[in-house]
Design a protein around this motif. Structure first.
Motif, PDB file in Angstrom:
ATOM      1  N   PRO A 145      57.343  44.541  51.537  1.00 41.92           N
ATOM      2  CA  PRO A 145      57.116  44.995  50.152  1.00 41.92           C
ATOM      3  C   PRO A 145      55.639  44.954  49.741  1.00 41.92           C
ATOM      4  O   PRO A 145      55.346  44.798  48.563  1.00 41.92           O
ATOM      5  N   ILE A 146      54.705  45.094  50.706  1.00 42.25           N
ATOM      6  CA  ILE A 146      53.283  44.950  50.381  1.00 42.25           C
ATOM      7  C   ILE A 146      52.799  46.008  49.387  1.00 42.25           C
ATOM      8  O   ILE A 146      52.208  45.654  48.348  1.00 42.25           O
ATOM      9  N   PRO A 147      53.025  47.303  49.632  1.00 42.66           N
ATOM     10  CA  PRO A 147      52.535  48.289  48.660  1.00 42.66           C
ATOM     11  C   PRO A 147      53.134  48.087  47.269  1.00 42.66           C
ATOM     12  O   PRO A 147      52.443  48.254  46.254  1.00 42.66           O
ATOM     13  N   GLN A 148      54.410  47.693  47.221  1.00 41.57           N
ATOM     14  CA  GLN A 148      55.071  47.479  45.927  1.00 41.57           C
ATOM     15  C   GLN A 148      54.479  46.287  45.178  1.00 41.57           C
ATOM     16  O   GLN A 148      54.304  46.326  43.957  1.00 41.57           O
ATOM     17  N   ILE A 149      54.154  45.223  45.914  1.00 43.02           N
ATOM     18  CA  ILE A 149      53.570  44.029  45.285  1.00 43.02           C
ATOM     19  C   ILE A 149      52.210  44.362  44.679  1.00 43.02           C
ATOM     20  O   ILE A 149      51.918  44.013  43.527  1.00 43.02           O
ATOM     21  N   LEU A 150      51.367  45.038  45.450  1.00 40.20           N
ATOM     22  CA  LEU A 150      50.029  45.354  44.946  1.00 40.20           C
ATOM     23  C   LEU A 150      50.090  46.325  43.774  1.00 40.20           C
ATOM     24  O   LEU A 150      49.357  46.167  42.782  1.00 40.20           O
ATOM     25  N   ALA A 151      50.980  47.318  43.863  1.00 38.90           N
ATOM     26  CA  ALA A 151      51.080  48.297  42.781  1.00 38.90           C
ATOM     27  C   ALA A 151      51.572  47.653  41.488  1.00 38.90           C
ATOM     28  O   ALA A 151      51.169  48.056  40.388  1.00 38.90           O
ATOM     29  N   ALA A 152      52.429  46.629  41.603  1.00 40.16           N
ATOM     30  CA  ALA A 152      53.009  45.990  40.423  1.00 40.16           C
ATOM     31  C   ALA A 152      52.116  44.904  39.831  1.00 40.16           C
ATOM     32  O   ALA A 152      52.426  44.354  38.757  1.00 40.16           O
ATOM     33  N   THR A 153      51.017  44.583  40.491  1.00 41.43           N
ATOM     34  CA  THR A 153      50.115  43.542  39.994  1.00 41.43           C
ATOM     35  C   THR A 153      49.233  44.101  38.879  1.00 41.43           C
ATOM     36  O   THR A 153      48.567  45.120  39.057  1.00 41.43           O
ATOM     37  N   LEU A 154      49.240  43.447  37.745  1.00 41.33           N
ATOM     38  CA  LEU A 154      48.432  43.883  36.610  1.00 41.33           C
ATOM     39  C   LEU A 154      46.947  43.683  36.905  1.00 41.33           C
ATOM     40  O   LEU A 154      46.556  42.715  37.581  1.00 41.33           O
ATOM     41  N   ASP A 155      46.114  44.569  36.360  1.00 40.19           N
ATOM     42  CA  ASP A 155      44.659  44.448  36.544  1.00 40.19           C
ATOM     43  C   ASP A 155      44.156  43.080  36.087  1.00 40.19           C
ATOM     44  O   ASP A 155      43.241  42.512  36.697  1.00 40.19           O
ATOM     45  N   ALA A 156      44.751  42.552  35.029  1.00 38.75           N
ATOM     46  CA  ALA A 156      44.304  41.266  34.479  1.00 38.75           C
ATOM     47  C   ALA A 156      44.522  40.116  35.450  1.00 38.75           C
ATOM     48  O   ALA A 156      43.923  39.042  35.288  1.00 38.75           O
ATOM     49  N   GLN A 157      45.369  40.343  36.456  1.00 39.93           N
ATOM     50  CA  GLN A 157      45.668  39.287  37.424  1.00 39.93           C
ATOM     51  C   GLN A 157      44.977  39.526  38.762  1.00 39.93           C
ATOM     52  O   GLN A 157      45.399  38.992  39.791  1.00 39.93           O
ATOM     53  N   ILE A 158      43.915  40.312  38.748  1.00 33.58           N
ATOM     54  CA  ILE A 158      43.204  40.642  39.988  1.00 33.58           C
ATOM     55  C   ILE A 158      41.733  40.257  39.865  1.00 33.58           C
ATOM     56  O   ILE A 158      41.109  40.445  38.820  1.00 33.58           O
ATOM     57  N   SER A 159      41.196  39.705  40.921  1.00 34.95           N
ATOM     58  CA  SER A 159      39.766  39.404  40.989  1.00 34.95           C
ATOM     59  C   SER A 159      39.313  39.567  42.433  1.00 34.95           C
ATOM     60  O   SER A 159      40.135  39.704  43.345  1.00 34.95           O
ATOM     61  N   GLY A 160      38.017  39.552  42.652  1.00 39.61           N
ATOM     62  CA  GLY A 160      37.508  39.687  44.004  1.00 39.61           C
ATOM     63  C   GLY A 160      36.093  39.169  44.107  1.00 39.61           C
ATOM     64  O   GLY A 160      35.365  39.129  43.109  1.00 39.61           O
ATOM     65  N   TYR A 161      35.714  38.769  45.309  1.00 44.04           N
ATOM     66  CA  TYR A 161      34.367  38.214  45.481  1.00 44.04           C
ATOM     67  C   TYR A 161      33.954  38.269  46.948  1.00 44.04           C
ATOM     68  O   TYR A 161      34.801  38.179  47.854  1.00 44.04           O
ATOM     69  N   PRO A 162      32.649  38.397  47.205  1.00 43.80           N
ATOM     70  CA  PRO A 162      32.145  38.248  48.571  1.00 43.80           C
ATOM     71  C   PRO A 162      32.337  36.795  49.012  1.00 43.80           C
ATOM     72  O   PRO A 162      32.251  35.874  48.197  1.00 43.80           O
ATOM     73  N   VAL A 163      32.585  36.574  50.295  1.00 48.09           N
ATOM     74  CA  VAL A 163      32.885  35.231  50.795  1.00 48.09           C
ATOM     75  C   VAL A 163      31.623  34.585  51.364  1.00 48.09           C
ATOM     76  O   VAL A 163      30.952  35.166  52.224  1.00 48.09           O
ATOM     77  N   TYR A 164      31.337  33.374  50.871  1.00 51.44           N
ATOM     78  CA  TYR A 164      30.163  32.616  51.309  1.00 51.44           C
ATOM     79  C   TYR A 164      30.564  31.202  51.713  1.00 51.44           C
ATOM     80  O   TYR A 164      31.578  30.671  51.272  1.00 51.44           O
ATOM     81  N   ASP A 165      29.718  30.587  52.516  1.00 57.17           N
ATOM     82  CA  ASP A 165      29.735  29.141  52.685  1.00 57.17           C
ATOM     83  C   ASP A 165      28.280  28.697  52.782  1.00 57.17           C
ATOM     84  O   ASP A 165      27.369  29.451  52.412  1.00 57.17           O
TER      85      ASP A 165
END
Length: 484
Positions: A350-370
């Motif tokens: 159900p991957i495409p369905q999960i991502l499509a149903a996720t509200l924009d307000a519940q999404i974030s993203g960032y470059p990965v650092y250590d």
């Protein structure tokens, strides 16, 4: 100790093990004799080779506190300001609050500072998986998590949905039960974990909100700290400063600047989202049973989906991307991140369905650092200051170790203060670095260094064909076997 006993309870350190959770059986005659023979030989050869190390006694879990280091108390211990140092904890995330809780249980005076104006001022990440941290939270007086979800199955798929790996309780133990406290992970929202810790302190009023650290300087009787609060500068004094303020730690910057061990880009971006199961039209997939973790990969992109609460899941999509492109995409906001995530994951249900149903307000993203791991020699030059959690050893999220290591750091430091700053320690005379910090930092760096390395390696192999190798074990384990 019953797990349900912790709600609303007060705790103090166990008198049998002094809050350490373990006791020593002492050194056996055989071990003492072996050491003495080795030491005699070392002296006869006039110090050639390495000196023998005195053996340590076998440790076992304290039976009085069941290994937690804590026992019930009618009230919180009174802070022992005469014997213990006053600890200024900078950062009210999971690591900082955990340290405050561990100090509270030991009567160590502390003040907890957070730059945010309140608990909900910004997101404290999404979900976390308690691994070693499951034992650590018992040492913090938390024996059950109302919001925690236990997973008992982990699957790895190709993009087409073929299972190429499976492990967990339901794989190895034939049972109809869906959850088991053993050989399983606990998943919980970071904010729920943070709130559970704050409840140990009596609530959110235990935090000095809206305090942005701007400077600190050693003085004759401790450390002077300056904070900006509502545009004004306010000063505090402490005996020990602990930076628990994350990957972009102000304490770390003030100690060593940004040029030493700068942020190190790990060549990939992460996009995160939370999807309530109620938003899905079809919830019949066995992957959505609130007890299954699954990941899907194609050798470039990789998505990891885990239970977030009993009725929602969290997903983490990651893929290689040049640093500037990752920064640009992240800055474009949730809608652009969601579009990119959906475009890259037209995979099995159900991957495409999960991502499509996720509200924009519940999404974030960032470059990965250590960051490159700090060295003990560098930290030994510091005074009454130290770091824990991401401030000390930031790592990629791909091994799920950041919060676990922060919890272990907090408990280890509080135990070190309790042991090293007793009435007979003379820590004010010899200095808290010699009494506590050098030993604590050596243990912390040795323990967390492996996790930093493994997490950085995971950022590479999870986005390569290695992740597609068939096998019923976590991805990358075959690489470790080759290294041995």
């Amino acid at each position: 100790m019953k797990k349900e006993e912790d709600e609303g309870a007060c705790w103090a350190i166990c008198p049998e093990c002094q809050g350490r959770g373990k006791k020593s059986r002492g050194i056996s005659k055989k071990a003492r004799l072996r050491y003495q023979l080795a030491f005699d030989l070392f002296e006869k050869t006039k110090g050639e080779g390495a000196a023998p190390v005195y053996p340590k006694g076998h440790l076992y879990s304290c039976l009085n506190c069941y290994g937690s280091g804590l026992v019930h108390s009618d009230s919180h211990p009174v802070a022992d300001k005469k014997n213990f140092p006053h600890v200024a904890i900078i950062g009210g995330g999971i690591g900082g609050v955990a340290l405050a809780v561990a100090c509270l249980h030991r009567g160590i005076p502390f003040t907890l500072f957070e730059r945010d104006s309140n608990f909900d001022a910004r997101s404290q990440g999404y979900g976390l998986t308690l691994q070693q941290g499951s034992k650590a939270i018992e040492g913090l007086g938390i024996f059950s998590l109302k919001e925690g979800v236990i997973s008992t199955r982990h699957l790895v798929h190709t993009a087409e949905g073929k299972v190429i790996g499976e492990w967990g309780v339901r794989k190895w133990i034939q049972s109809d039960t869906k959850t088991s406290p053993k050989r399983s992970n606990v998943h919980i929202a970071r904010q729920s974990m943070r709130l559970a810790l704050l409840e140990q302190l009596g609530g959110q009023d235990a935090v000095q909100w809206g305090h942005q650290l701007v400077a600190f300087v050693a003085c004759k009787d401790g450390v002077d700290l300056s904070f900006q609060i509502d545009g004004k500068i306010k000063n505090y004094k402490a005996d020990l400063v602990v930076g628990a303020d994350g990957i972009r730690s102000s304490v770390r910057t003030l100690l060593i600047g940004e040029d030493i061990t700068p942020l190190r880009y790990l060549d990939c971006i992460v996009i995160l989202g939370i999807c309530p199961l109620s938003a899905l039209e079809d919830r019949t997939s066995h992957l959505l049973d609130s007890a299954t973790v699954f990941q899907t990969a194609n050798g470039n992109e990789r998505i990891y989906i885990m239970p977030y609460t009993s009725d929602s899941v969290m997903w983490q999509l990651s893929f290689p991307m040049p640093e500037q492109e990752a920064k640009t995409l992240s800055a474009q906001g949730p809608q652009a991140l969601k579009e990119e995530a959906c475009r890259r994951t037209q995979w099995h249900d159900p991957i495409p369905q999960i991502l499509a149903a996720t509200l924009d307000a519940q999404i974030s993203g960032y470059p990965v650092y250590d960051r490159e791991l700090l060295q003990s020699e560098m930290m030994e030059k510091w005074g009454a200051e130290t770091l824990i959690g991401d401030a000390a050893h930031p790592m990629s999220p791909f091994k799920g170790q950041g919060a676990n290591q922060a919890l272990l750091d907090a408990l280890s430091l509080a135990r070190g203060i309790s042991k090293g700053c007793g009435p007979l320690s003379q820590w004010r005379k010899v200095g808290i670095r010699e009494s506590v910090l050098t030993k604590f930092e050596a243990e912390m760096l040795e323990r967390s260094g492996i996790k930093v390395h493994d997490s950085a390696a995971a950022a590479e192999f999870l986005h390569s064909d290695i992740v597609l190798q068939e096998g019923d074990s976590p991805r990358g384990r075959s690489l470790k076997k080759k290294d041995i």
